[in-house]
Design a protein around this motif. Structure first.
Motif, PDB file in Angstrom:
ATOM      1  N   SER A   1      29.029 -15.087 123.502  1.00 59.94           N
ATOM      2  CA  SER A   1      29.179 -13.870 122.735  1.00 59.94           C
ATOM      3  C   SER A   1      29.459 -13.828 121.384  1.00 59.94           C
ATOM      4  O   SER A   1      28.995 -13.628 120.082  1.00 59.94           O
ATOM      5  CB  SER A   1      30.004 -12.281 123.060  1.00 59.94           C
ATOM      6  OG  SER A   1      29.886 -12.052 124.649  1.00 59.94           O
TER       7      SER A   1
ATOM      8  N   ARG B   1      19.132  -2.361 112.448  1.00 56.66           N
ATOM      9  CA  ARG B   1      18.117  -2.356 113.512  1.00 56.66           C
ATOM     10  C   ARG B   1      16.630  -2.468 113.384  1.00 56.66           C
ATOM     11  O   ARG B   1      15.669  -3.009 113.867  1.00 56.66           O
ATOM     12  CB  ARG B   1      18.207  -2.150 115.067  1.00 56.66           C
ATOM     13  CG  ARG B   1      19.456  -3.651 115.938  1.00 56.66           C
ATOM     14  CD  ARG B   1      19.514  -2.606 116.860  1.00 56.66           C
ATOM     15  NE  ARG B   1      20.680  -1.627 116.821  1.00 56.66           N
ATOM     16  CZ  ARG B   1      21.457  -1.147 116.830  1.00 56.66           C
ATOM     17  NH1 ARG B   1      22.458  -2.462 117.180  1.00 56.66           N
ATOM     18  NH2 ARG B   1      21.963   0.120 116.604  1.00 56.66           N
ATOM     19  N   ARG B   2      16.237  -1.030 112.880  1.00 54.19           N
ATOM     20  CA  ARG B   2      15.248  -0.527 112.850  1.00 54.19           C
ATOM     21  C   ARG B   2      14.034  -1.371 111.887  1.00 54.19           C
ATOM     22  O   ARG B   2      13.124  -1.647 111.647  1.00 54.19           O
ATOM     23  CB  ARG B   2      14.833   0.901 112.154  1.00 54.19           C
ATOM     24  CG  ARG B   2      15.557   1.014 113.213  1.00 54.19           C
ATOM     25  CD  ARG B   2      14.948   2.526 114.466  1.00 54.19           C
ATOM     26  NE  ARG B   2      13.249   2.348 114.257  1.00 54.19           N
ATOM     27  CZ  ARG B   2      12.507   2.557 115.091  1.00 54.19           C
ATOM     28  NH1 ARG B   2      13.132   2.302 116.693  1.00 54.19           N
ATOM     29  NH2 ARG B   2      11.394   2.582 114.938  1.00 54.19           N
TER      30      ARG B   2
ATOM     31  N   ILE C   1      21.471 -18.585 118.335  1.00 49.49           N
ATOM     32  CA  ILE C   1      21.089 -17.890 119.059  1.00 49.49           C
ATOM     33  C   ILE C   1      20.017 -18.738 120.210  1.00 49.49           C
ATOM     34  O   ILE C   1      19.957 -19.376 119.707  1.00 49.49           O
ATOM     35  CB  ILE C   1      19.722 -16.618 118.730  1.00 49.49           C
ATOM     36  CG1 ILE C   1      20.599 -16.304 117.281  1.00 49.49           C
ATOM     37  CG2 ILE C   1      19.391 -15.796 119.611  1.00 49.49           C
ATOM     38  CD1 ILE C   1      21.937 -15.148 117.717  1.00 49.49           C
ATOM     39  N   GLN C   2      20.214 -18.730 121.582  1.00 46.45           N
ATOM     40  CA  GLN C   2      19.070 -19.110 121.986  1.00 46.45           C
ATOM     41  C   GLN C   2      18.099 -18.420 122.712  1.00 46.45           C
ATOM     42  O   GLN C   2      18.261 -16.571 123.143  1.00 46.45           O
ATOM     43  CB  GLN C   2      20.164 -19.563 123.616  1.00 46.45           C
ATOM     44  CG  GLN C   2      19.608 -20.570 124.171  1.00 46.45           C
ATOM     45  CD  GLN C   2      20.743 -21.187 125.977  1.00 46.45           C
ATOM     46  OE1 GLN C   2      21.209 -20.892 126.081  1.00 46.45           O
ATOM     47  NE2 GLN C   2      19.759 -21.685 126.452  1.00 46.45           N
TER      48      GLN C   2
ATOM     49  N   VAL D   1      26.673 -15.674 118.870  1.00 45.19           N
ATOM     50  CA  VAL D   1      25.815 -15.051 119.042  1.00 45.19           C
ATOM     51  C   VAL D   1      25.889 -14.280 117.957  1.00 45.19           C
ATOM     52  O   VAL D   1      24.912 -14.344 116.811  1.00 45.19           O
ATOM     53  CB  VAL D   1      25.249 -14.206 120.471  1.00 45.19           C
ATOM     54  CG1 VAL D   1      24.042 -13.281 119.643  1.00 45.19           C
ATOM     55  CG2 VAL D   1      24.511 -14.676 121.317  1.00 45.19           C
TER      56      VAL D   1
ATOM     57  N   ALA E   1      17.826 -10.905 116.314  1.00 53.69           N
ATOM     58  CA  ALA E   1      19.885 -11.129 115.920  1.00 53.69           C
ATOM     59  C   ALA E   1      19.858 -12.239 114.822  1.00 53.69           C
ATOM     60  O   ALA E   1      20.873 -12.396 114.048  1.00 53.69           O
ATOM     61  CB  ALA E   1      20.146 -12.216 116.696  1.00 53.69           C
TER      62      ALA E   1
ATOM     63  N   ARG F   1      13.125 -11.866 120.555  1.00 48.24           N
ATOM     64  CA  ARG F   1      14.295 -11.248 120.298  1.00 48.24           C
ATOM     65  C   ARG F   1      15.386 -11.954 119.928  1.00 48.24           C
ATOM     66  O   ARG F   1      15.966 -11.569 119.730  1.00 48.24           O
ATOM     67  CB  ARG F   1      14.412 -11.077 121.808  1.00 48.24           C
ATOM     68  CG  ARG F   1      15.624 -10.225 122.376  1.00 48.24           C
ATOM     69  CD  ARG F   1      15.299  -9.931 123.860  1.00 48.24           C
ATOM     70  NE  ARG F   1      15.529 -11.487 124.646  1.00 48.24           N
ATOM     71  CZ  ARG F   1      15.479 -12.461 125.529  1.00 48.24           C
ATOM     72  NH1 ARG F   1      15.453 -11.225 127.035  1.00 48.24           N
ATOM     73  NH2 ARG F   1      15.376 -13.231 125.937  1.00 48.24           N
ATOM     74  N   GLY F   2      15.301 -13.531 120.007  1.00 53.30           N
ATOM     75  CA  GLY F   2      15.568 -13.525 119.651  1.00 53.30           C
ATOM     76  C   GLY F   2      16.164 -13.354 117.642  1.00 53.30           C
ATOM     77  O   GLY F   2      16.774 -14.163 117.367  1.00 53.30           O
TER      78      GLY F   2
ATOM     79  N   ILE G   1      15.143  -4.886 120.623  1.00 53.82           N
ATOM     80  CA  ILE G   1      16.396  -4.140 120.042  1.00 53.82           C
ATOM     81  C   ILE G   1      18.018  -4.879 120.874  1.00 53.82           C
ATOM     82  O   ILE G   1      18.424  -4.885 120.409  1.00 53.82           O
ATOM     83  CB  ILE G   1      16.744  -2.266 120.888  1.00 53.82           C
ATOM     84  CG1 ILE G   1      15.212  -1.815 119.828  1.00 53.82           C
ATOM     85  CG2 ILE G   1      17.462  -1.588 120.784  1.00 53.82           C
ATOM     86  CD1 ILE G   1      15.895  -1.788 118.712  1.00 53.82           C
ATOM     87  N   VAL G   2      17.527  -5.723 122.361  1.00 53.14           N
ATOM     88  CA  VAL G   2      19.049  -5.989 123.215  1.00 53.14           C
ATOM     89  C   VAL G   2      18.685  -7.519 121.247  1.00 53.14           C
ATOM     90  O   VAL G   2      20.150  -7.533 122.119  1.00 53.14           O
ATOM     91  CB  VAL G   2      18.497  -6.199 123.797  1.00 53.14           C
ATOM     92  CG1 VAL G   2      19.570  -7.209 124.540  1.00 53.14           C
ATOM     93  CG2 VAL G   2      18.358  -5.495 125.278  1.00 53.14           C
ATOM     94  N   GLY G   3      17.705  -7.707 121.823  1.00 55.28           N
ATOM     95  CA  GLY G   3      18.719  -8.787 120.313  1.00 55.28           C
ATOM     96  C   GLY G   3      19.281  -8.766 119.279  1.00 55.28           C
ATOM     97  O   GLY G   3      19.624  -9.158 118.644  1.00 55.28           O
TER      98      GLY G   3
ATOM     99  N   LEU H   1      21.429  -6.400 119.115  1.00 52.99           N
ATOM    100  CA  LEU H   1      22.201  -5.613 118.839  1.00 52.99           C
ATOM    101  C   LEU H   1      23.844  -6.196 118.084  1.00 52.99           C
ATOM    102  O   LEU H   1      24.577  -4.880 117.658  1.00 52.99           O
ATOM    103  CB  LEU H   1      22.698  -5.961 120.743  1.00 52.99           C
ATOM    104  CG  LEU H   1      22.314  -4.822 120.892  1.00 52.99           C
ATOM    105  CD1 LEU H   1      22.459  -5.034 123.173  1.00 52.99           C
ATOM    106  CD2 LEU H   1      22.124  -3.291 120.977  1.00 52.99           C
TER     107      LEU H   1
END
Lengths: 234, 330
Positions: free
Chosen positions: A72, A111-112, A80-81, A75, A152, A148-149, A99-101, A103
């Motif tokens: 954590s 995020r948007r 980021i992996q 990240v 972040a 997703r990566g 969105i999870v990426g 966080l």
């Protein structure tokens, strides 16, 4: 060096996998990790991302010692992996996966905004945004994992076998995407079996065999067939 | 979608008001339904949202009931403070079990069995531990004077309103978690723990917080039920019955959705009571047979639950109409 591993020993349980591995990545470069099966390539990535603990040696990121940090924290630092085998969240939609990426980003607004930018460079995913990720093709799922990566805002993006199990067309799609990221000077570490893939993408490489760095390729274009055969077959 | 929401809101209001008109018996049924709906929703927060399955919710239900009952009987402490204390205790127990599960890599069904083991051990302990009344249980002298402060009411309507408040709290928590970044963390762990970890989501924190939330809410339901019965007893509270019921309600209604467990309970629980009233006295067991068939029928008609199934159909229809279907993320 942006990210540096020094004399890393690591493994699973009591089974050692990596022996004294050293590796350095400068900002903006794309480094390949090559080698045959069971060389410890994926383990090395997991050590960098914190999913596998370090037994000995240390890890430096932007001048800080990150050896004790868990996944954590790493990240949060921007390491980021993109895990192997297209690990998407199958029942979540493409948008939810992304969105999870994101966080790691502080606010909903951030995020948007990031989501809009990632859709800009991943047009096909925008069209698929309301689909459950598990229903996409292999290549599309790999794109979701990469996107997703990117959500972040990575300082370093680490990709584990991005071409594994993909059709030739999908490999081209993923490759083109990564090439675009390289041109944007994103720092990347790519683990690959597909040598051609690395050849065209990475500027430098490390060849791993049985948990050790057996050779460093300072310029991928100098990697000769002989050196490669030597690396893979001993 | 606007129209669907309007009808849904109307249905909720009707479901809350109908028992008042239907008299004492149905108010009691409605009270139980509201308690079960809240507990089902709490169970769903852990199991449905984060994939942390529990077969041992009796542990939390019992901790809640016994804590408030003991605090009131022994020290005269208000049932509401007892409720909060029980919730805190059960929340801590939930977090501890969640931690154990992650620490020793007990996942999925094994974790569910672990929770069941804790509940069974607690049941045995309470059944034999004399200061807690052992298997005789504890009778609670009614707190005086009746009213909201003492959680005692002369009419069933009062209890029903308290249970509705409890249900509203559970729904507020479920809705808040579902909509917040925390909900994405939960779903990420449920869907793929490895990928979640790679994205910086900590499965340990997800499991612990989910178990703490579900434990605390379930305990509050236990306290309310205890003061409704004015009697707590090991098997009713620590036994597996409550867990089995709420899992059934949640599955039929739609696991992983905010409203599924409530819809499932609102349909199944009163149906079960009605069947018992109609068939129970005539052919023993017939009501259970019909009830079981009803549950199986629901599962066949809506494999992803009533809310999941209907929601998906609505989304598909909206999608065909050119609008954005399903939940728009973020």
């Amino acid at each position: 060096m942006l990210l540096e591993a020094r004399a890393i020993d690591a493994g699973y349980g009591k089974v050692p996998v990596l022996h004294g591995v050293a590796l350095g990545v400068a900002a903006g470069e794309c480094v390949a990790i090559l080698g045959p099966n069971n060389a410890g390539k994926s383990t090395l990535l997991k050590v960098l991302s914190g999913l596998v603990g370090v037994w000995r040696g240390n890890l430096q990121f932007e001048g800080a010692d990150i050896t004790p940090d868990g996944p954590s924290e790493r990240v949060r630092r921007g390491l980021i992996q993109v895990p192997e085998g297209r690990h998407v969240f199958p029942d979540l939609t493409v948008a939810e996966n992304l969105i999870v990426g994101g966080l790691r980003l502080g606010s909903h607004r951030a995020r948007r905004a990031r989501l809009e930018r990632v859709y800009d460079s991943f047009k096909p995913l925008y069209e698929l945004r309301h689909r459950p990720a598990g229903m996409l093709s292999g290549g599309e799922q790999q794109l979701v994992a990469i996107a997703r990566g990117l959500m972040a805002e990575p300082r370093v993006l680490m990709l584990d076998e991005p071409s594994l199990g993909l059709s030739p067309v999908a490999v081209d799609l993923v490759f083109g995407t990564l090439l675009g990221l390289k041109q944007e000077s994103l720092t990347m570490i790519v683990v690959e079996q597909n040598v051609q893939f690395c050849f065209d993408l990475a500027s430098r490489g490390y060849v791993l065999r049985q948990g050790r760095v057996v050779s460093q390729v300072e310029a991928m274009e100098h990697l000769t067939a002989d050196a490669l055969r030597q690396a893979y077959l001993g | 979608m606007k129209k669907a929401e309007f009808w849904a809101a109307g249905l909720v209001v009707a479901a809350c008001l109908a028992p008042f008109a239907a008299g004492r018996y149905w108010l009691d049924v409605a009270f139980m339904a509201a308690v079960y709906a809240g507990v089902a929703s709490a169970w769903n927060v852990a199991a449905g949202f984060s994939g942390t399955f529990s077969f041992g919710h009796g542990l939390f239900f019992g901790i809640g009931a016994y804590t408030s009952a003991m605090l009131f009987s022994a020290l005269g402490i208000s049932p509401w403070i007892g409720l909060a204390a029980g919730a805190a205790l059960a929340g801590a127990a939930g977090a501890a079990i969640g931690w154990l599960g992650t620490r020793y890599r007990v996942g999925g069904l094994s974790f569910a069995v672990l929770t069941l083991a804790f509940a069974e051990v607690a049941l045995l302990f309470v059944s034999t531990f004399d200061p807690l009344g052992a298997s005789r249980g504890i009778s609670i002298a009614p707190p005086q004077p009746p009213g909201l402060l003492s959680m005692q009411f002369e009419s069933a309507a009062g209890f029903f309103l308290v249970a509705l408040g409890f249900l509203a709290l559970c729904q507020a928590v479920a809705w808040a978690i579902d909509a917040a970044p925390l909900g994405y963390r939960y779903r990420a762990v449920r869907e793929n723990e490895t990928a979640a970890q790679a994205m910086g989501v900590s499965p340990a924190l997800v499991r612990m917080s989910a178990m703490a939330a579900t434990g605390a809410l379930t305990a509050a339901g236990g306290s309310i039920y205890g003061f409704y019965l004015l009697f707590v007893e090991p098997r009713t509270f620590f036994g597996p019955d409550v867990t089995i019921k709420v899992i059934l309600f949640a599955l039929v209604g739609g696991i992983g959705t905010v409203w599924g467990p409530v819809v499932g309970t609102a349909l199944l629980y009163p149906a079960g009571e009605w069947l018992r009233a109609v068939f129970g006295g005539r052919v023993p067991g017939l009501d259970i047979l019909v009830y079981g068939s009803l549950v199986i029928g629901c599962c066949l008609a809506f494999p992803t639950g009533i809310v999941g199934g209907v929601g998906r159909r609505l989304a598909a229809r909206a999608g065909r109409g050119g609008g954005a279907g399903g939940r728009t993320a973020g």
